[in-house]
Write a protein that holds these residues in place. Structure first.
Motif, short mmCIF file in Angstrom:
data_model
loop_
_atom_site.label_atom_id
_atom_site.label_comp_id
_atom_site.label_asym_id
_atom_site.label_seq_id
_atom_site.Cartn_x
_atom_site.Cartn_y
_atom_site.Cartn_z
N ASN A 90 0.83 -1.20 0.00
CA ASN A 90 0.00 0.00 0.00
C ASN A 90 0.87 1.26 0.00
O ASN A 90 0.68 2.17 0.81
CB ASN A 90 -0.94 0.00 1.20
N LEU A 91 1.81 1.28 -0.91
CA LEU A 91 2.75 2.40 -0.96
C LEU A 91 2.05 3.69 -1.35
O LEU A 91 1.09 3.70 -2.13
CB LEU A 91 3.88 2.09 -1.94
N ARG A 92 2.57 4.78 -0.78
CA ARG A 92 2.01 6.11 -1.00
C ARG A 92 3.06 7.01 -1.63
O ARG A 92 4.27 6.75 -1.48
CB ARG A 92 1.60 6.72 0.34
N PRO A 93 2.67 8.05 -2.30
CA PRO A 93 3.66 8.97 -2.88
C PRO A 93 4.65 9.49 -1.84
O PRO A 93 5.83 9.69 -2.16
CB PRO A 93 2.80 10.10 -3.45
N GLU A 94 4.21 9.68 -0.63
CA GLU A 94 5.11 10.20 0.40
C GLU A 94 6.13 9.16 0.88
O GLU A 94 7.02 9.49 1.67
CB GLU A 94 4.33 10.73 1.61
N ASP A 95 6.01 7.91 0.40
CA ASP A 95 7.03 6.90 0.70
C ASP A 95 8.22 7.01 -0.26
O ASP A 95 9.21 6.29 -0.09
CB ASP A 95 6.44 5.49 0.60
N THR A 96 8.12 7.88 -1.24
CA THR A 96 9.22 8.07 -2.18
C THR A 96 10.46 8.55 -1.43
O THR A 96 10.42 9.57 -0.73
CB THR A 96 8.84 9.10 -3.26
N ALA A 97 11.55 7.79 -1.57
CA ALA A 97 12.76 8.09 -0.82
C ALA A 97 13.85 7.12 -1.25
O ALA A 97 13.60 6.14 -1.94
CB ALA A 97 12.52 7.94 0.68
N VAL A 98 15.06 7.41 -0.79
CA VAL A 98 16.14 6.44 -0.85
C VAL A 98 16.10 5.65 0.46
O VAL A 98 16.11 6.25 1.54
CB VAL A 98 17.50 7.10 -1.04
N TYR A 99 16.03 4.34 0.34
CA TYR A 99 15.94 3.47 1.51
C TYR A 99 17.31 2.85 1.78
O TYR A 99 17.94 2.30 0.87
CB TYR A 99 14.89 2.39 1.28
N TYR A 100 17.72 2.93 3.05
CA TYR A 100 19.01 2.42 3.46
C TYR A 100 18.83 1.31 4.49
O TYR A 100 18.01 1.43 5.41
CB TYR A 100 19.84 3.53 4.12
N CYS A 101 19.61 0.26 4.35
CA CYS A 101 19.67 -0.73 5.43
C CYS A 101 20.89 -0.44 6.29
O CYS A 101 21.88 0.15 5.81
CB CYS A 101 19.68 -2.14 4.90
N ALA A 102 20.82 -0.85 7.52
CA ALA A 102 21.88 -0.57 8.47
C ALA A 102 21.97 -1.69 9.50
O ALA A 102 21.01 -2.43 9.71
CB ALA A 102 21.64 0.77 9.16
#
Length: 126
Positions: free
Chosen positions: A83-95
């Motif tokens: 259920n992704l939303r436009p505001e989920d647009t980002a660079v995702y990093y794992c750590a």
């Protein structure tokens, strides 16, 4: 230690993606694994994290939509995003974080994480 994230891409609102992150050079066992994201012109923010025994936490806006999981034998952590939303647009990093002290919840602050992956872009747009 190297963390290699993958699985990002472009999806329409309401769509799903599954991110993966493979660690090399060190076992993820007994380490917290986290996902963070950085939206355009915003600070890096917590998304989700999971302890070695499976206890997980989520940012409020991700609860019920995102699911974090890990496979210790393969040194891999996943983030299922629905259920992704436009505001989920980002660079995702794992750590990946050592645990310098005992806690019954995973670490959610960037300062607690010792190693970072290169990031994978997620774009949600119609």
């Amino acid at each position: 230690v190297q963390l290699q994230a993958s699985g990002g891409g472009a999806v329409q609102p309401g769509g799903s993606l599954r991110l993966s992150c493979v660690a090399s050079g060190r076992t993820i066992l007994n380490h917290d694994m986290g996902w963070f994201r950085q939206r355009p012109q915003k600070a890096r923010e917590f998304v989700s994290a999971i302890m070695s025994d499976g206890i997980a936490d989520y940012a409020a806006s991700m609860k019920g939509r995102f699911t974090i999981s890990r496979d210790n034998p393969t040194n891999t952590v996943y983030l299922q995003m629905n259920n992704l939303r436009p505001e989920d647009t980002a660079v995702y990093y794992c750590a990946m974080a050592r645990r310098p002290y005992d806690s019954d919840r995973p670490f959610t602050s960037t300062v607690m994480y010792d190693w970072w992956g290169q990031g994978t872009q997620v774009t949600v747009s119609s």
